[in-house]
Design an enzyme around this catalytic site. Structure first.
Site, short mmCIF file in Angstrom:
data_model
loop_
_atom_site.label_atom_id
_atom_site.label_comp_id
_atom_site.label_asym_id
_atom_site.label_seq_id
_atom_site.Cartn_x
_atom_site.Cartn_y
_atom_site.Cartn_z
N GLU A 215 0.89 -1.24 -0.02
CA GLU A 215 -0.01 -0.06 -0.22
C GLU A 215 0.67 1.34 0.02
OE1 GLU A 215 -2.76 -0.21 3.28
OE2 GLU A 215 -2.83 -2.51 3.26
N GLU A 324 -10.18 5.71 2.61
CA GLU A 324 -10.21 4.83 3.93
C GLU A 324 -10.29 5.79 5.03
OE1 GLU A 324 -8.06 1.26 6.48
OE2 GLU A 324 -7.48 1.74 4.30
#
Length: 409
Positions: A215, A324
């Site tokens: 990520e 997120e």
């Protein structure tokens, strides 16, 4: 004779030993001054000191950033990755082979700018910049062993009861990386437990080995960094987030760049209905070394050795991109932590957060347009996502939202 990276371990080691010896008389290796004298240690502080000694490496130079961070310039082979002896055998000799453009469209890459180097400060060649960890950073975590890790596993099959909320696009198939441009914001984060981010994910779905992910993006996470400034970050895990970590807070990612500090603050930042500022992120699997490399803007930052992973040693099966937040309000009203710009996707350019110029890396190491994008949103009354295509942007998404509002309680 077929050469692999292991044939170059000895010469590379000798190069760095020689460099160390040449540097030593001019730049004495210094230790972190955060360590507390042994006589003053409580049991908790013994754990903190042990963690600080493990994370903060001896440095040849330190830089005081205008935002209060300290950036240590650490010799390449002293970085945390090489606390794992097996990673010494993963150092590639050659620069990775970057993906070629498979569809004839190439755009300008946004250059990375960070506060610590805004006045021309830089690390010595042969070293890498590492944001220094301080005792207060570690003390914000309980237990201390969780420092630098994710508290809850954001696996998509059960994120609703884990507090993680998403607004994202995704594709499934056999992929070898992603290239995308993200505009940078400073959304409000309600407390130090929660975070907000914009990122890309390179994933193998949940398997017998556990989820593997790589990520990268920007995030605001006061619990790790101590404030609400957007920062460049990376994360990896090979086992459903039980192991792995952010940035260089454990052994794993090998940094090769002397100008980019993972976890350091970004500048400038986009503002509502005004100038937009971006970072470009490329993650790809090098066909030669088989490692997963990271490039931010024009800077190749480093790599995740393929040996860190199980399923990701081969390729990814899922690529995600979007926002997120971690909602710490498990019961009661919804958090007011914002995602993206804090505004819904429908407001569009200059007002909403976006990820544009989304391209996927195929098995021939070529960048390709997204042919079929799926959207996923956890709670559209709190945060939402839309997608589109434009000649100058390629495939893109807008996403974000304010969190708590009359429709999101």
């Amino acid at each position: 004779m077929k050469f692999t990276s292991r044939h170059f371990i000895r010469p590379i080691f000798l190069i760095f030993v020689s460099f160390f010896l040449l540097l030593s008389p001019v730049f004495p290796i210094r230790q972190d001054d955060e360590i507390i004298p042994p006589n003053d240690e409580s049991e908790e502080m013994k754990l903190v000191n042990a963690h600080l000694k493990k994370i903060n490496k001896p440095f040849v130079k330190s830089i005081k950033s205008p935002d209060g961070d300290i950036i240590d310039c650490v010799l390449f082979h002293s970085q945390p990755a090489f606390d794992l002896p097996e990673l010494n055998s993963t150092v590639p000799l050659n620069r990775p082979r970057e993906p070629s453009n498979g569809h004839g469209r190439a755009g300008m890459k946004s250059e990375l700018k960070q506060i610590w180097s805004s006045k021309g400060e830089s690390c010595t060649p042969g070293t890498i910049p590492i944001r220094r960890t301080r005792k207060d950073d570690i003390l914000r975590f309980n237990p201390i062993s969780k420092f630098g890790k994710k508290f809850n596993s954001p696996i998509k099959t059960d994120y609703a009861n884990k507090g993680h909320e998403y607004a994202m696009g995704y594709v499934t198939g056999e992929y070898y990386g992603i290239n995308a441009t993200l505009n940078v914001w400073a959304p409000y984060v309600a407390n130090q437990l929660e975070f907000s981010l914009s990122q890309v994910w390179v994933i193998t779905d949940v398997s017998n080995h556990g989820m593997n992910t790589i990520e990268a993006g920007w995030q605001i996470y006061p619990k790790i960094y101590g404030n609400s400034t957007p920062r460049l970050f990376i994360y990896w895990t090979s086992d459903d987030y039980r192991n792995g970590c952010y940035n260089l807070l454990c052994s794993g990612f090998v940094q090769t760049n002397d100008k980019v500090a993972l976890g350091a603050a970004l500048e400038p930042i986009s503002t509502y209905n005004n100038q937009q500022y971006e970072i470009n992120i490329l993650i790809w699997k090098d066909p030669n070394s088989k490692d997963w490399w990271l490039k931010v803007g024009s800077s190749v930052v480093g790599y995740w050795p393929s040996t860190l992973f199980t399923d990701l040693r081969e390729h990814a099966g899922l690529i995600e991109f979007g926002g997120e937040v971690y909602n710490g309000h498990i019961s009661g009203s919804h958090t007011s932590t914002q995602m993206g710009s804090g505004h819904f996707a429908e407001e569009g350019f200059g007002k909403a957060s976006y990820i544009k110029s989304i391209e996927l890396v195929d098995g021939e190491n070529k960048l390709n347009r997204v042919s079929k994008m799926n959207l996923d949103v956890d709670n559209p009354n709190c945060y939402d996502v839309t997608s589109g295509y434009a000649d100058n942007w390629g495939s893109y998404i807008y996403f974000g939202g304010p969190g708590n509002n009359p429709k999101c309680l």
